[in-house]
Scaffold this motif. Structure first.
Motif, PDB file in Angstrom:
ATOM      1  N   LEU A 107       0.858  -1.191   0.000  1.00 38.31           N
ATOM      2  CA  LEU A 107       0.000   0.000   0.000  1.00 38.31           C
ATOM      3  C   LEU A 107       0.882   1.225   0.000  1.00 38.31           C
ATOM      4  CD1 LEU A 107      -1.564  -2.409   1.694  1.00 38.31           C
ATOM      5  CD2 LEU A 107      -3.309  -0.621   1.790  1.00 38.31           C
ATOM      6  N   ARG A 108       0.290   2.359  -0.354  1.00 38.50           N
ATOM      7  CA  ARG A 108       1.128   3.563  -0.431  1.00 38.50           C
ATOM      8  C   ARG A 108       0.324   4.820  -0.099  1.00 38.50           C
ATOM      9  NH1 ARG A 108      -1.960   6.420  -3.901  1.00 38.50           N
ATOM     10  NH2 ARG A 108      -2.063   5.700  -6.022  1.00 38.50           N
ATOM     11  N   PHE A 109       1.059   5.840   0.344  1.00 38.63           N
ATOM     12  CA  PHE A 109       0.502   7.182   0.500  1.00 38.63           C
ATOM     13  C   PHE A 109       1.324   8.039  -0.452  1.00 38.63           C
ATOM     14  CE2 PHE A 109       0.738  11.312   2.977  1.00 38.63           C
ATOM     15  CZ  PHE A 109      -0.534  11.726   2.646  1.00 38.63           C
ATOM     16  N   ALA A 110       0.638   8.810  -1.314  1.00 33.81           N
ATOM     17  CA  ALA A 110       1.354   9.485  -2.402  1.00 33.81           C
ATOM     18  C   ALA A 110       1.080  10.987  -2.430  1.00 33.81           C
ATOM     19  CB  ALA A 110       0.963   8.838  -3.724  1.00 33.81           C
ATOM     20  N   PRO A 111       1.612  11.724  -1.468  1.00 33.65           N
ATOM     21  CA  PRO A 111       1.316  13.163  -1.420  1.00 33.65           C
ATOM     22  C   PRO A 111       2.124  13.981  -2.429  1.00 33.65           C
ATOM     23  CG  PRO A 111       2.831  12.587   0.332  1.00 33.65           C
ATOM     24  CD  PRO A 111       2.502  11.306  -0.386  1.00 33.65           C
ATOM     25  N   SER A 112       1.584  15.128  -2.789  1.00 29.93           N
ATOM     26  CA  SER A 112       2.305  16.081  -3.635  1.00 29.93           C
ATOM     27  C   SER A 112       2.849  17.189  -2.739  1.00 29.93           C
ATOM     28  CB  SER A 112       1.361  16.696  -4.669  1.00 29.93           C
ATOM     29  OG  SER A 112       0.829  15.688  -5.481  1.00 29.93           O
ATOM     30  N   PRO A 113       4.145  17.457  -2.798  1.00 27.05           N
ATOM     31  CA  PRO A 113       4.735  18.470  -1.895  1.00 27.05           C
ATOM     32  C   PRO A 113       4.549  19.886  -2.420  1.00 27.05           C
ATOM     33  CG  PRO A 113       6.459  17.410  -3.168  1.00 27.05           C
ATOM     34  CD  PRO A 113       5.160  16.766  -3.605  1.00 27.05           C
ATOM     35  N   ILE A 152       6.575  10.400  -3.254  1.00 31.00           N
ATOM     36  CA  ILE A 152       6.487  11.855  -3.403  1.00 31.00           C
ATOM     37  C   ILE A 152       6.117  12.167  -4.855  1.00 31.00           C
ATOM     38  CG2 ILE A 152       7.787  14.031  -3.251  1.00 31.00           C
ATOM     39  CD1 ILE A 152       7.201  12.771  -0.519  1.00 31.00           C
ATOM     40  N   GLU A 153       4.930  12.743  -5.034  1.00 34.32           N
ATOM     41  CA  GLU A 153       4.427  13.014  -6.382  1.00 34.32           C
ATOM     42  C   GLU A 153       4.754  14.458  -6.763  1.00 34.32           C
ATOM     43  OE1 GLU A 153       0.513  11.257  -7.102  1.00 34.32           O
ATOM     44  OE2 GLU A 153       1.684   9.407  -7.160  1.00 34.32           O
ATOM     45  N   ASP A 154       5.974  14.618  -7.271  1.00 35.58           N
ATOM     46  CA  ASP A 154       6.506  15.966  -7.493  1.00 35.58           C
ATOM     47  C   ASP A 154       6.826  16.230  -8.960  1.00 35.58           C
ATOM     48  OD1 ASP A 154       8.552  14.164  -7.621  1.00 35.58           O
ATOM     49  OD2 ASP A 154       9.952  15.277  -6.368  1.00 35.58           O
ATOM     50  N   SER A 204       2.161  13.092 -16.717  1.00 43.17           N
ATOM     51  CA  SER A 204       0.972  13.743 -16.168  1.00 43.17           C
ATOM     52  C   SER A 204       0.675  12.946 -14.909  1.00 43.17           C
ATOM     53  CB  SER A 204      -0.215  13.628 -17.130  1.00 43.17           C
ATOM     54  OG  SER A 204      -0.548  12.265 -17.315  1.00 43.17           O
ATOM     55  N   TYR A 205      -0.204  13.457 -14.080  1.00 42.67           N
ATOM     56  CA  TYR A 205      -0.590  12.701 -12.884  1.00 42.67           C
ATOM     57  C   TYR A 205      -1.049  11.286 -13.280  1.00 42.67           C
ATOM     58  CZ  TYR A 205      -3.871  10.727  -9.586  1.00 42.67           C
ATOM     59  OH  TYR A 205      -4.553   9.844  -8.804  1.00 42.67           O
ATOM     60  N   HIS A 206      -1.935  11.220 -14.291  1.00 39.67           N
ATOM     61  CA  HIS A 206      -2.516   9.919 -14.652  1.00 39.67           C
ATOM     62  C   HIS A 206      -1.450   8.911 -15.104  1.00 39.67           C
ATOM     63  CE1 HIS A 206      -6.414  11.678 -14.190  1.00 39.67           C
ATOM     64  NE2 HIS A 206      -6.220  12.556 -15.149  1.00 39.67           N
ATOM     65  N   ALA A 252       1.927   9.028 -14.532  1.00 35.84           N
ATOM     66  CA  ALA A 252       2.925   8.736 -13.499  1.00 35.84           C
ATOM     67  C   ALA A 252       2.352   7.798 -12.428  1.00 35.84           C
ATOM     68  CB  ALA A 252       3.422  10.041 -12.873  1.00 35.84           C
ATOM     69  N   VAL A 253       1.118   8.057 -12.017  1.00 36.37           N
ATOM     70  CA  VAL A 253       0.526   7.252 -10.947  1.00 36.37           C
ATOM     71  C   VAL A 253       0.315   5.805 -11.419  1.00 36.37           C
ATOM     72  CG1 VAL A 253      -1.970   7.545 -11.288  1.00 36.37           C
ATOM     73  CG2 VAL A 253      -1.066   7.606  -9.010  1.00 36.37           C
ATOM     74  N   THR A 254      -0.073   5.658 -12.679  1.00 38.06           N
ATOM     75  CA  THR A 254      -0.312   4.315 -13.218  1.00 38.06           C
ATOM     76  C   THR A 254       1.000   3.542 -13.331  1.00 38.06           C
ATOM     77  OG1 THR A 254      -2.167   5.198 -14.483  1.00 38.06           O
ATOM     78  CG2 THR A 254      -1.330   3.071 -15.175  1.00 38.06           C
ATOM     79  N   THR A 282      -5.163   3.115  -1.938  1.00 38.39           N
ATOM     80  CA  THR A 282      -6.096   3.826  -1.058  1.00 38.39           C
ATOM     81  C   THR A 282      -5.884   5.317  -1.294  1.00 38.39           C
ATOM     82  OG1 THR A 282      -4.517   3.888   0.780  1.00 38.39           O
ATOM     83  CG2 THR A 282      -6.028   2.020   0.720  1.00 38.39           C
ATOM     84  N   ARG A 283      -6.964   6.029  -1.532  1.00 42.43           N
ATOM     85  CA  ARG A 283      -6.899   7.469  -1.777  1.00 42.43           C
ATOM     86  C   ARG A 283      -8.307   8.027  -1.654  1.00 42.43           C
ATOM     87  NH1 ARG A 283      -5.254   6.706  -8.115  1.00 42.43           N
ATOM     88  NH2 ARG A 283      -7.244   5.862  -8.819  1.00 42.43           N
ATOM     89  N   GLY A 284      -8.420   9.359  -1.760  1.00 39.70           N
ATOM     90  CA  GLY A 284      -9.704  10.004  -1.501  1.00 39.70           C
ATOM     91  C   GLY A 284     -10.719   9.836  -2.628  1.00 39.70           C
ATOM     92  N   ASP A 306     -12.141  12.019  -4.172  1.00 43.67           N
ATOM     93  CA  ASP A 306     -11.943  13.006  -5.242  1.00 43.67           C
ATOM     94  C   ASP A 306     -11.226  12.380  -6.439  1.00 43.67           C
ATOM     95  OD1 ASP A 306      -9.745  12.779  -3.521  1.00 43.67           O
ATOM     96  OD2 ASP A 306      -9.073  14.839  -3.851  1.00 43.67           O
ATOM     97  N   LEU A 307     -10.554  11.236  -6.239  1.00 40.27           N
ATOM     98  CA  LEU A 307      -9.836  10.600  -7.346  1.00 40.27           C
ATOM     99  C   LEU A 307     -10.560   9.356  -7.866  1.00 40.27           C
ATOM    100  CD1 LEU A 307      -6.243  11.138  -5.965  1.00 40.27           C
ATOM    101  CD2 LEU A 307      -7.256  12.224  -7.973  1.00 40.27           C
ATOM    102  N   TYR A 308     -11.782   9.155  -7.386  1.00 47.31           N
ATOM    103  CA  TYR A 308     -12.561   7.969  -7.771  1.00 47.31           C
ATOM    104  C   TYR A 308     -12.727   7.885  -9.296  1.00 47.31           C
ATOM    105  CZ  TYR A 308     -16.521   4.668  -7.664  1.00 47.31           C
ATOM    106  OH  TYR A 308     -17.359   3.596  -7.848  1.00 47.31           O
TER     107      TYR A 308
HETATM  108  N1  GLU Z   1      -0.695  12.875  -5.422  1.00 44.19           N
HETATM  109  C1  GLU Z   1      -2.114  12.806  -5.317  1.00 44.19           C
HETATM  110  C2  GLU Z   1      -2.605  13.837  -4.326  1.00 44.19           C
HETATM  111  O1  GLU Z   1      -1.826  14.346  -3.546  1.00 44.19           O
HETATM  112  C3  GLU Z   1      -2.598  11.446  -4.847  1.00 44.19           C
HETATM  113  C4  GLU Z   1      -2.438  10.432  -5.910  1.00 44.19           C
HETATM  114  C5  GLU Z   1      -3.038   9.078  -5.610  1.00 44.19           C
HETATM  115  O2  GLU Z   1      -3.146   8.677  -4.450  1.00 44.19           O
HETATM  116  O3  GLU Z   1      -3.361   8.387  -6.567  1.00 44.19           O
HETATM  117  O4  GLU Z   1      -3.775  14.159  -4.348  1.00 44.19           O
END
Ligand code: GLU
Length: 300
Positions: free
Chosen positions: A7-13, A43-45, A204-206, A208-210, A222-224, A226-228
């Motif tokens: 699992l991961r947590f992927a924040p943008s700084p 780190i999604e930078d 792009s976000y899409h 890189a995340v994939t 696992t994520r919010g 808003d990204l469903y």
């Molecule tokens: N980096 C994204 C954000 O901070 C989250 C990406 C993800 O969890 O898929 O909202």
């Protein structure tokens, strides 16, 4: 080979983490513990103009203070642009991406005709301005070094999807709040010809995340909430790029007293200010609804 869940947590700084991020990180961390899995921080930078090193440092401080533990080394997306380019080159070779040189204002002018046609984020759908540019014009613009984004040719991508899966929609397993699996079907076409490689950075976000979720062998995303909706695009890219399918859990979003989404600029919910005010991790758990008041009072 390890079959342990990842699992991961992927924040943008690009700002200070707030209570919503604490909730998100804790949901992922708790699920990893529950499943006996590994927990990663990414780190999604890719947005090199908005992301700042001091926020990266703060993310680690905030997470440590929350009692979250993760594996090193931490993946930083800005160090992997060549990996994302390899994926987009492949999509280009398949004829599924096309260059779009249009400026923001050209696009918004063109979308004024149909402002009600929006993607799931509420952004007007790309009206196809440069979808069928003649090859010669593309060549001329390229020699002039005009900046361009690469957009997905959605019709062709759905053809490719159909050849691979037999369907023009995508499916995935979503775990609800109680951990029960639900079968979800979504239509990636809702996004239109979305940007897969931005003008300013080769990802792009899409994309890189994939790519990263696959590279890091993430089994549970696992994520919010808003990204469903974005999951349909991610599932489309996974199918076409031959990447594994994770299980998803899109958790509820925390709101302020007025029911608005928390924002990175709202000082009162920033984790740093709460930490500096002497709040502890258990109180945060309590505030985000992951621990009862009694638990916090007993300190257990
Ligand atoms: N980096 C994204 C954000 O901070 C989250 C990406 C993800 O969890 O898929 O909202």
């Amino acid at each position: 080979m390890s079959a342990r869940p990842v699992l991961r947590f992927a924040p943008s700084p690009n700002g200070e983490l707030h209570l919503g991020h604490a909730f998100s990180a804790m949901v992922g961390f708790d699920m990893a513990q529950h499943l006996g899995g590994r927990f990663l921080v990414r780190i999604e930078d890719i947005d090199t103009t908005r992301c700042r090193e001091e926020y990266v440092t703060q993310i680690f401080e905030d997470l440590r203070w929350l009692g979250i533990e993760w594996e090193e080394p931490v993946r930083r997306q800005s160090e992997h642009f060549t990996t994302y380019s390899a994926a987009s080159d492949w999509l280009l070779k398949l004829g599924l991406l096309y260059p779009c040189f249009a400026t923001r204002s050209e696009i918004s002018e063109a979308t004024e005709l149909n402002p009600h046609l929006t993607d799931p984020d509420g952004t007007p759908l790309y009206p196809g301005l440069h979808k069928n540019l003649p090859k010669e014009e593309v060549a001329v613009r390229l020699t002039r070094n005009e900046p361009f984004a690469l957009r997905i040719h959605m019709d062709r991508a759905l053809d490719a999807l159909e050849r691979i899966t037999g369907a023009r929609t995508v499916t995935f397993t979503e775990l609800d709040g109680a951990g029960h699996p639900q079968h979800i079907e979504m239509n990636p076409a809702d996004w239109g010809d979305a940007v897969i490689v931005r003008k300013d950075v080769p990802a792009s976000y899409h994309l890189a995340v994939t790519v990263d979720d696959a590279r890091q062998r993430v089994t549970h995303v696992t994520r919010g909430r808003d990204l469903y909706a974005a999951t349909s695009l991610h599932r489309l890219l996974q199918a076409i790029l031959g990447l594994p399918e994770p299980i998803y859990h899109h958790h509820r979003l925390l709101t302020d007293g007025q029911g608005n989404k928390l924002s990175k600029s709202a000082r009162d919910t920033s984790l740093r200010s709460l930490r500096e005010a002497g709040v502890d991790a258990l109180q945060i758990r309590q505030r985000v609804g992951l621990a009862s008041n009694e638990t916090a009072a007993n300190g257990t």
